[in-house]
Structures are given as C-alpha cells and as structure tokens.
Design a protein around this motif. Structure first.
Motif, PDB file in Angstrom:
ATOM      1  N   ALA A  96       0.812  -1.221   0.000  1.00 22.19           N
ATOM      2  CA  ALA A  96       0.000   0.000   0.000  1.00 22.19           C
ATOM      3  C   ALA A  96       0.846   1.272   0.000  1.00 22.19           C
ATOM      4  CB  ALA A  96      -0.935   0.003   1.211  1.00 22.19           C
ATOM      5  N   ILE A  97       2.147   1.122   0.133  1.00 22.34           N
ATOM      6  CA  ILE A  97       3.026   2.296   0.125  1.00 22.34           C
ATOM      7  C   ILE A  97       2.941   2.963  -1.239  1.00 22.34           C
ATOM      8  CG2 ILE A  97       5.423   3.089   0.240  1.00 22.34           C
ATOM      9  CD1 ILE A  97       5.937   0.777   2.222  1.00 22.34           C
ATOM     10  N   LEU A  98       2.745   4.276  -1.227  1.00 24.29           N
ATOM     11  CA  LEU A  98       2.621   5.040  -2.469  1.00 24.29           C
ATOM     12  C   LEU A  98       3.973   5.601  -2.881  1.00 24.29           C
ATOM     13  CD1 LEU A  98      -0.614   7.056  -1.617  1.00 24.29           C
ATOM     14  CD2 LEU A  98      -0.428   5.053  -3.104  1.00 24.29           C
ATOM     15  N   SER A  99       4.304   5.404  -4.142  1.00 19.86           N
ATOM     16  CA  SER A  99       5.523   6.023  -4.682  1.00 19.86           C
ATOM     17  C   SER A  99       5.227   7.505  -4.914  1.00 19.86           C
ATOM     18  CB  SER A  99       5.912   5.356  -6.000  1.00 19.86           C
ATOM     19  OG  SER A  99       4.953   5.671  -7.004  1.00 19.86           O
ATOM     20  N   GLU A 100       6.256   8.266  -5.144  1.00 25.06           N
ATOM     21  CA  GLU A 100       6.066   9.693  -5.420  1.00 25.06           C
ATOM     22  C   GLU A 100       5.247   9.884  -6.697  1.00 25.06           C
ATOM     23  OE1 GLU A 100       5.678  13.411  -4.632  1.00 25.06           O
ATOM     24  OE2 GLU A 100       6.683  12.055  -3.243  1.00 25.06           O
ATOM     25  N   THR A 101       5.462   9.026  -7.673  1.00 28.13           N
ATOM     26  CA  THR A 101       4.705   9.087  -8.931  1.00 28.13           C
ATOM     27  C   THR A 101       3.220   8.817  -8.668  1.00 28.13           C
ATOM     28  OG1 THR A 101       6.647   8.331 -10.142  1.00 28.13           O
ATOM     29  CG2 THR A 101       4.524   8.100 -11.259  1.00 28.13           C
ATOM     30  N   GLU A 102       2.928   7.842  -7.819  1.00 29.50           N
ATOM     31  CA  GLU A 102       1.530   7.529  -7.487  1.00 29.50           C
ATOM     32  C   GLU A 102       0.887   8.663  -6.693  1.00 29.50           C
ATOM     33  OE1 GLU A 102       1.557   2.677  -7.224  1.00 29.50           O
ATOM     34  OE2 GLU A 102       2.464   3.816  -5.564  1.00 29.50           O
ATOM     35  N   ARG A 103       1.639   9.249  -5.782  1.00 25.54           N
ATOM     36  CA  ARG A 103       1.116  10.388  -5.018  1.00 25.54           C
ATOM     37  C   ARG A 103       0.752  11.529  -5.976  1.00 25.54           C
ATOM     38  NH1 ARG A 103       1.856   9.607   0.292  1.00 25.54           N
ATOM     39  NH2 ARG A 103       3.500   8.175   0.890  1.00 25.54           N
ATOM     40  N   GLN A 104       1.639  11.795  -6.902  1.00 23.52           N
ATOM     41  CA  GLN A 104       1.392  12.875  -7.855  1.00 23.52           C
ATOM     42  C   GLN A 104       0.207  12.545  -8.750  1.00 23.52           C
ATOM     43  OE1 GLN A 104       2.820  15.953  -7.744  1.00 23.52           O
ATOM     44  NE2 GLN A 104       1.122  16.343  -9.121  1.00 23.52           N
ATOM     45  N   ALA A 105       0.104  11.295  -9.185  1.00 27.51           N
ATOM     46  CA  ALA A 105      -1.025  10.889 -10.033  1.00 27.51           C
ATOM     47  C   ALA A 105      -2.344  11.047  -9.282  1.00 27.51           C
ATOM     48  CB  ALA A 105      -0.848   9.440 -10.505  1.00 27.51           C
ATOM     49  N   LEU A 106      -2.373  10.640  -8.009  1.00 31.80           N
ATOM     50  CA  LEU A 106      -3.588  10.811  -7.199  1.00 31.80           C
ATOM     51  C   LEU A 106      -3.933  12.281  -7.047  1.00 31.80           C
ATOM     52  CD1 LEU A 106      -3.334   8.196  -4.292  1.00 31.80           C
ATOM     53  CD2 LEU A 106      -5.155   8.384  -5.991  1.00 31.80           C
ATOM     54  N   CYS A 107      -2.930  13.114  -6.782  1.00 27.76           N
ATOM     55  CA  CYS A 107      -3.168  14.554  -6.612  1.00 27.76           C
ATOM     56  C   CYS A 107      -3.699  15.186  -7.888  1.00 27.76           C
ATOM     57  CB  CYS A 107      -1.895  15.260  -6.168  1.00 27.76           C
ATOM     58  SG  CYS A 107      -1.618  15.156  -4.401  1.00 27.76           S
ATOM     59  N   THR A 108      -3.067  14.877  -8.990  1.00 29.70           N
ATOM     60  CA  THR A 108      -3.505  15.447 -10.267  1.00 29.70           C
ATOM     61  C   THR A 108      -4.943  15.042 -10.554  1.00 29.70           C
ATOM     62  OG1 THR A 108      -1.247  15.420 -11.115  1.00 29.70           O
ATOM     63  CG2 THR A 108      -3.019  15.532 -12.751  1.00 29.70           C
ATOM     64  N   TRP A 109      -5.232  13.754 -10.395  1.00 32.57           N
ATOM     65  CA  TRP A 109      -6.599  13.253 -10.624  1.00 32.57           C
ATOM     66  C   TRP A 109      -7.590  13.924  -9.665  1.00 32.57           C
ATOM     67  CZ3 TRP A 109      -9.160  10.320  -6.788  1.00 32.57           C
ATOM     68  CH2 TRP A 109     -10.451   9.924  -7.145  1.00 32.57           C
ATOM     69  N   ALA A 110      -7.260  13.938  -8.371  1.00 34.48           N
ATOM     70  CA  ALA A 110      -8.181  14.494  -7.363  1.00 34.48           C
ATOM     71  C   ALA A 110      -8.437  15.977  -7.611  1.00 34.48           C
ATOM     72  CB  ALA A 110      -7.620  14.262  -5.962  1.00 34.48           C
ATOM     73  N   GLU A 111      -7.405  16.727  -7.955  1.00 37.18           N
ATOM     74  CA  GLU A 111      -7.572  18.161  -8.221  1.00 37.18           C
ATOM     75  C   GLU A 111      -8.447  18.403  -9.446  1.00 37.18           C
ATOM     76  OE1 GLU A 111      -3.467  19.305  -8.368  1.00 37.18           O
ATOM     77  OE2 GLU A 111      -3.386  19.713  -6.214  1.00 37.18           O
ATOM     78  N   GLU A 112      -8.215  17.626 -10.499  1.00 35.29           N
ATOM     79  CA  GLU A 112      -9.030  17.774 -11.710  1.00 35.29           C
ATOM     80  C   GLU A 112     -10.494  17.430 -11.440  1.00 35.29           C
ATOM     81  OE1 GLU A 112      -7.134  15.267 -14.601  1.00 35.29           O
ATOM     82  OE2 GLU A 112      -5.472  16.667 -14.914  1.00 35.29           O
ATOM     83  N   GLU A 113     -10.728  16.332 -10.751  1.00 36.95           N
ATOM     84  CA  GLU A 113     -12.100  15.921 -10.458  1.00 36.95           C
ATOM     85  C   GLU A 113     -12.771  16.871  -9.465  1.00 36.95           C
ATOM     86  OE1 GLU A 113     -14.045  13.512 -11.970  1.00 36.95           O
ATOM     87  OE2 GLU A 113     -12.353  13.568 -13.337  1.00 36.95           O
ATOM     88  N   SER A 114     -11.990  17.412  -8.538  1.00 37.82           N
ATOM     89  CA  SER A 114     -12.542  18.383  -7.592  1.00 37.82           C
ATOM     90  C   SER A 114     -13.071  19.611  -8.317  1.00 37.82           C
ATOM     91  CB  SER A 114     -11.479  18.785  -6.585  1.00 37.82           C
ATOM     92  OG  SER A 114     -11.963  19.784  -5.716  1.00 37.82           O
ATOM     93  N   LYS A 115     -12.301  20.092  -9.270  1.00 44.33           N
ATOM     94  CA  LYS A 115     -12.741  21.253 -10.065  1.00 44.33           C
ATOM     95  C   LYS A 115     -13.977  20.906 -10.866  1.00 44.33           C
ATOM     96  CE  LYS A 115      -8.101  23.130 -10.504  1.00 44.33           C
ATOM     97  NZ  LYS A 115      -6.922  23.173 -11.378  1.00 44.33           N
ATOM     98  N   ARG A 116     -13.989  19.706 -11.450  1.00 49.29           N
ATOM     99  CA  ARG A 116     -15.114  19.317 -12.290  1.00 49.29           C
ATOM    100  C   ARG A 116     -16.410  19.170 -11.486  1.00 49.29           C
ATOM    101  NH1 ARG A 116     -17.912  15.262 -13.840  1.00 49.29           N
ATOM    102  NH2 ARG A 116     -16.835  13.651 -12.691  1.00 49.29           N
ATOM    103  N   VAL A 117     -16.358  18.520 -10.327  1.00 47.78           N
ATOM    104  CA  VAL A 117     -17.584  18.320  -9.546  1.00 47.78           C
ATOM    105  C   VAL A 117     -18.019  19.590  -8.818  1.00 47.78           C
ATOM    106  CG1 VAL A 117     -17.253  15.840  -9.241  1.00 47.78           C
ATOM    107  CG2 VAL A 117     -16.474  17.388  -7.462  1.00 47.78           C
ATOM    108  N   GLY A 118     -17.056  20.480  -8.568  1.00 40.83           N
ATOM    109  CA  GLY A 118     -17.382  21.717  -7.868  1.00 40.83           C
ATOM    110  C   GLY A 118     -17.997  22.782  -8.764  1.00 40.83           C
ATOM    111  N   GLU A 119     -18.035  22.524 -10.063  1.00 40.90           N
ATOM    112  CA  GLU A 119     -18.578  23.516 -11.005  1.00 40.90           C
ATOM    113  C   GLU A 119     -20.075  23.640 -10.897  1.00 40.90           C
ATOM    114  OE1 GLU A 119     -17.146  21.974 -14.748  1.00 40.90           O
ATOM    115  OE2 GLU A 119     -15.254  23.022 -14.529  1.00 40.90           O
TER     116      GLU A 119
END
Length: 154
Positions: free
Chosen positions: A131-154
């Motif tokens: 379950a340990i997240l690599s830096e690449t996975e952390r960044q991928a989760l952040c990018t995805w979460a930020e994009e989806e946050s903007k989309r659902v918050g519209e």
C-alpha cells in the motif's frame, strides 16, 4: 513473595487475554450500491482505481478485506476503530451521495493527505507494504483528485 505476585499477575493477564477472544469484531460489510460509489460520481481511470484499491479501500470503502489477525483481540478492536473512523471521514462506497461541495472538498483532501504522507496511515503500512505510495503515485492521485474536484465543484 515476589515470585508469587508475578505468577498471579501472569495468570490474570493470560486469563484476560483468553477471555477477550470471546468479544470479536463484526466483520460484516454493508452492501455496495453501484449508483452511490465514487465511480458513479467521478471519472476514475484504471491506474487511479488500482492505487485506491491497493492503498485506500480497506479503510475508506465497504470493500474492507480483514486480515487473519483481525480475529485476535485486542488487535481486531484497533483495526475496527481505524476502519470506522476512516470510512466516517471518507467512504468511496457512498461518495456519490455527498453534495457537490462535499465531493470537491473530499477530493482536495485526498491530495492533501497523500502529499503530506499522512495517508495511508503509517501503522497500516507496517503490514501492508504493497500500500506504500511512490512519489509518482502520489502525484497521479493529486492530479486526478484536483481535476475531479474542479469538475464536480462547477
């Protein structure tokens, strides 16, 4: 005298540990309604779904897979407490029941938590090394979460 006190103390502890084994946690999981899930409310690409499944679902969904040691008390109580707190804070199995504002906020929090390495919990990672997240996975989760946050918050 000291030996007798130690024997009695050890006996009391042993009886107590055996006795608490009769008070097991409820490992039943609520049913998952497809229309209420994270996937029903936001776009979850396959790579993100794999990361969430491996590192988040045990505590943040109704998909908890209890390990064998959850049947040994007091460990089971500790696990159950973490699982309940985790799914009260964020539950992917009922994510689509949240308001748009709450969805956006929870997605932002996902990024904050993984970026700061507060999630997954260090105590979870002791045993769940996968379950340990690599830096690449952390960044991928952040990018995805930020994009989806903007989309659902519209």
């Amino acid at each position: 005298m000291l030996r007798k006190i130690l024997r009695v103390t050890a006996l009391i502890i042993a009886v107590g540990l055996i006795g608490i084994q009769f008070f097991r946690i409820d490992q039943a999981r609520p049913p998952i309604v497809d229309s209420e899930t994270l996937e029903a409310g936001v776009n979850v690409p396959p790579d993100i779904a794999l990361i969430l499944g491996r590192s988040c679902n045990d505590c943040h969904s109704h998909k908890t897979v209890y390990p064998w040691y959850a049947s040994i008390q007091p460990t089971g109580w500790f696990l159950k407490d973490h699982i309940e707190h985790g799914s009260e804070h964020l539950n992917f199995s009922v994510f689509n029941t949240y308001s748009a504002g709450k969805k956006a906020k929870k997605l932002e929090e996902i990024c904050e938590e993984v970026k700061s390495q507060r999630m997954p919990l260090p105590s979870y990672l002791w045993i769940h090394r996968d379950a340990i997240l690599s830096e690449t996975e952390r960044q991928a989760l952040c990018t995805w979460a930020e994009e989806e946050s903007k989309r659902v918050g519209e």
